[in-house]
Design a protein around this motif. Structure first.
Motif, mmCIF file in Angstrom:
data_model
loop_
_atom_site.group_PDB
_atom_site.id
_atom_site.type_symbol
_atom_site.label_atom_id
_atom_site.label_comp_id
_atom_site.label_asym_id
_atom_site.label_seq_id
_atom_site.Cartn_x
_atom_site.Cartn_y
_atom_site.Cartn_z
ATOM 1 N N ARG A 72 39.483 20.544 39.605
ATOM 2 C CA ARG A 72 39.388 21.238 40.891
ATOM 3 C C ARG A 72 40.420 20.763 41.913
ATOM 4 O O ARG A 72 41.112 19.771 41.698
ATOM 5 C CB ARG A 72 37.990 21.085 41.476
ATOM 6 N N ALA A 129 38.036 24.280 45.451
ATOM 7 C CA ALA A 129 38.507 25.507 44.795
ATOM 8 C C ALA A 129 38.963 25.188 43.371
ATOM 9 O O ALA A 129 39.198 24.018 43.024
ATOM 10 C CB ALA A 129 39.655 26.115 45.594
ATOM 11 N N ARG A 130 39.096 26.245 42.581
ATOM 12 C CA ARG A 130 39.633 26.051 41.228
ATOM 13 C C ARG A 130 41.161 26.125 41.235
ATOM 14 O O ARG A 130 41.811 25.687 40.304
ATOM 15 C CB ARG A 130 39.061 27.133 40.296
ATOM 16 N N VAL A 190 38.184 38.003 41.913
ATOM 17 C CA VAL A 190 38.259 36.555 42.128
ATOM 18 C C VAL A 190 37.784 36.246 43.549
ATOM 19 O O VAL A 190 38.168 36.928 44.499
ATOM 20 C CB VAL A 190 39.718 36.056 41.934
ATOM 21 N N LYS A 191 36.935 35.230 43.691
ATOM 22 C CA LYS A 191 36.466 34.850 45.028
ATOM 23 C C LYS A 191 37.575 34.087 45.763
ATOM 24 O O LYS A 191 38.108 33.101 45.253
ATOM 25 C CB LYS A 191 35.224 33.966 44.902
ATOM 26 N N LEU A 244 42.292 31.981 35.594
ATOM 27 C CA LEU A 244 40.892 31.727 35.945
ATOM 28 C C LEU A 244 39.926 32.470 35.020
ATOM 29 O O LEU A 244 38.774 32.074 34.881
ATOM 30 C CB LEU A 244 40.636 32.102 37.412
ATOM 31 N N ARG A 245 40.425 33.546 34.393
ATOM 32 C CA ARG A 245 39.600 34.253 33.396
ATOM 33 C C ARG A 245 39.600 33.535 32.055
ATOM 34 O O ARG A 245 38.964 33.965 31.115
ATOM 35 C CB ARG A 245 40.134 35.675 33.184
ATOM 36 N N ARG A 260 47.188 23.295 39.100
ATOM 37 C CA ARG A 260 46.190 24.096 39.842
ATOM 38 C C ARG A 260 46.752 24.661 41.143
ATOM 39 O O ARG A 260 46.028 24.892 42.107
ATOM 40 C CB ARG A 260 44.940 23.251 40.141
ATOM 41 N N THR A 280 32.788 26.378 48.734
ATOM 42 C CA THR A 280 33.305 26.466 47.366
ATOM 43 C C THR A 280 33.860 27.867 47.127
ATOM 44 O O THR A 280 33.242 28.865 47.533
ATOM 45 C CB THR A 280 32.171 26.175 46.364
ATOM 46 N N THR A 281 35.019 27.933 46.502
ATOM 47 C CA THR A 281 35.635 29.232 46.218
ATOM 48 C C THR A 281 36.442 29.133 44.926
ATOM 49 O O THR A 281 36.624 28.036 44.387
ATOM 50 C CB THR A 281 36.528 29.674 47.402
ATOM 51 N N ASP A 282 36.902 30.286 44.426
ATOM 52 C CA ASP A 282 37.785 30.249 43.251
ATOM 53 C C ASP A 282 39.204 29.870 43.682
ATOM 54 O O ASP A 282 39.801 28.949 43.153
ATOM 55 C CB ASP A 282 37.827 31.620 42.558
#
Ligand SMILES: Cc1cc2nc3c(=O)[nH]c(=O)nc-3n(C[C@H](O)[C@H](O)[C@H](O)COP(=O)(O)OP(=O)(O)OC[C@H]3O[C@@H](n4cnc5c(N)ncnc54)[C@H](O)[C@@H]3O)c2cc1C
Length: 413
Positions: free
Chosen positions: A138, A155-156, A29-30, A324-325, A287, A5-7
């Motif tokens: 996602r 991921a996002r 950010v990851k 993402l923020r 996305r 899992t990651t951003d």
């Protein structure tokens, strides 16, 4: 299937992917980067533009790249037979960088990728993205590792920096045909280049072949030189034989290349790449975003590829980080419109190069001394500078300059 899992998932770690990874990582950010190939790997695109320097500096890549000792590219020399048009980046209209690099990309790309990895970004080499699925909250990607079972990444957001791999354009049917005719390039590295001395050593040569092709000559600091030809496929039919025989014959039939490369020894069998120009329907979606060569690729003549790759990688990463923020972002305005401004400026020059207007300007008996520094700024990659009329109204300014150069009277419009 193992799941990570990651951003943000970044596909590919060429200049676009490495720049995006550096920016996202700096923004907290990851990031997971997956790269299909093992590095170092060969890729064409070795002549940078001064604008690249601002971008290298922005993501703190400049010091490690300077440490490599790549030759400084100080300008571009266009040649057609006896005619010469010599752009020195010292003579730009704006206050842009006066030099940049000519760099073998295997080394350049490895250094920037290693720099990002040393900051803590997870880069998985020999991992190929084979499938990407989107849902409301996602993105899920399937990754093929070098051995063992497939990997799932959740991921996002996904940033496609896969270059000629064009992963999302292919999966999401985003490609459009290029308006340009199919062109083909034949290229290799050589030794034995009889290159000029001093500041002129670092200039790229673009030589117009009498039968409609053009050649590049790009010197490196290790004594090797990159040479290549670009032409429509029919041109190559006039030069029978294998790729090396063809390349030698083409070089020998262009007077500037023939003289400078009279002693050349070919380092590896020439590569051939065909039909690389491509269009794109859109640069982003809910996305995802595309950056670098995964977007539109026009043409190599003005060495714009790495600059556009880094610029788009950086811009896309900045907008993605804000999204993402939880901020409201406008991808069209902040990313797509911005990037297309630069792409369209280059497009105007590429059109004028191939339809003959730009060569008329470059090789005119008397060049306009006020205009050439402004053209030089464009050739240095400053294609977002609205104060420069050769950016703000590139098409119109070029048409005016061309009509004056050919003595056809004032431009219309
Ligand atoms: C003939 C020619 C000459 C050129 N000369 C110049 C020049 O002088 N100067 C210049 O600036 N540009 C030049 N270019 C353009 C330049 O090659 C590209 O614009 C530049 O490499 C784009 O960088 P990128 O990061 O987008 O992609 P790349 O550098 O291509 O990197 C993309 C990476 O994504 C990886 N990848 C692909 N598919 C997958 C997948 N499924 N999963 C995981 N990873 C994947 C690839 O392995 C690759 O490492 C030239 C192009 C051509 C065709």
């Amino acid at each position: 299937m193992k799941t990570i899992t990651t951003d943000v998932l970044i596909i590919g770690v060429g200049p676009a992917g490495a720049t995006a990874a550096a920016s996202l990582h700096r923004d907290g950010v990851k990031v997971l980067v997956v790269e299909k190939q093992r590095f170092p790997r060969f890729v064409i695109g070795e002549s940078m533009l001064p604008r690249t320097m601002d971008l290298l500096k922005e993501v703190d890549f400049l010091a490690p790249i300077e440490a490599c000792g790549f030759i400084h590219k100080t300008g571009a020399v266009f040649r057609r037979g006896e005619q010469i048009c010599d752009f020195d980046f010292n003579n730009q209209a704006g206050d842009g960088w006066k030099y940049t690099f000519h760099a073998p990309r295997a080394e350049f790309d490895q250094v920037i990728a290693d720099t990002v990895a040393a900051r803590g970004v997870d880069i998985r080499y020999e991992h190929e993205v084979t499938q990407v699925r989107f849902s409301d909250d996602r993105v899920e990607a399937e990754i093929k590792p070098p051995d063992g079972e497939m990997l799932r990444v959740v991921a996002r957001f996904v940033l496609d920096c896969s270059g000629y791999g064009r992963v999302l354009p292919r999966l999401l049917d985003l490609e459009t045909p290029s308006p340009y005719p199919v062109r083909e390039s034949l290229f290799t590295h050589i030794t034995g280049d009889l290159r000029p001395a001093g500041r002129d050593e670092g200039k790229i040569w673009i030589c117009m072949h009498p039968e409609g092709a053009w050649l590049w000559i790009i010197p490196f600091s290790d004594g090797r030189t990159s040479i290549g030809v670009v032409a429509e496929p029919a041109f190559y039919e006039r030069y029978p034989g294998d790729a090396e025989t063809q390349l030698r014959a083409i070089v020998n039939s262009e007077p500037n290349g023939a003289k400078r490369l009279a002693n050349m020894r070919i380092v590896f069998p020439p590569h051939r790449i065909k039909g690389y120009s491509i269009g794109i329907k859109r640069l982003f979606g809910p996305r995802f975003a595309l950056a670098g060569n995964a977007t539109e690729f026009l043409d190599p003549v003005f060495s714009s590829g790495v600059t556009l790759a880094m610029e788009s990688g950086l811009r896309a990463a900045q907008v993605a980080a804000r999204q993402l923020r939880g901020e409201t972002v406008d991808w069209q305005r902040d990313y797509a419109d911005f990037m297309m401004q630069g792409v369209d400026t280059f497009r105007a020059y590429i059109d004028a190069w191939y339809d003959g207007r730009l060569p008329e300007v470059l090789f005119a008996a008397q060049r306009n001394p006020d205009m050439m520094p402004k053209v030089c700024s464009v050739l240095a990659g400053y294609v977002w500078d609205q104060a420069n009329p050769f950016v703000a109204q590139a098409e119109r300014a070029l048409r005016a300059l061309a009509s004056v150069s050919t003595g056809l009277g004032p431009a219309r419009n």
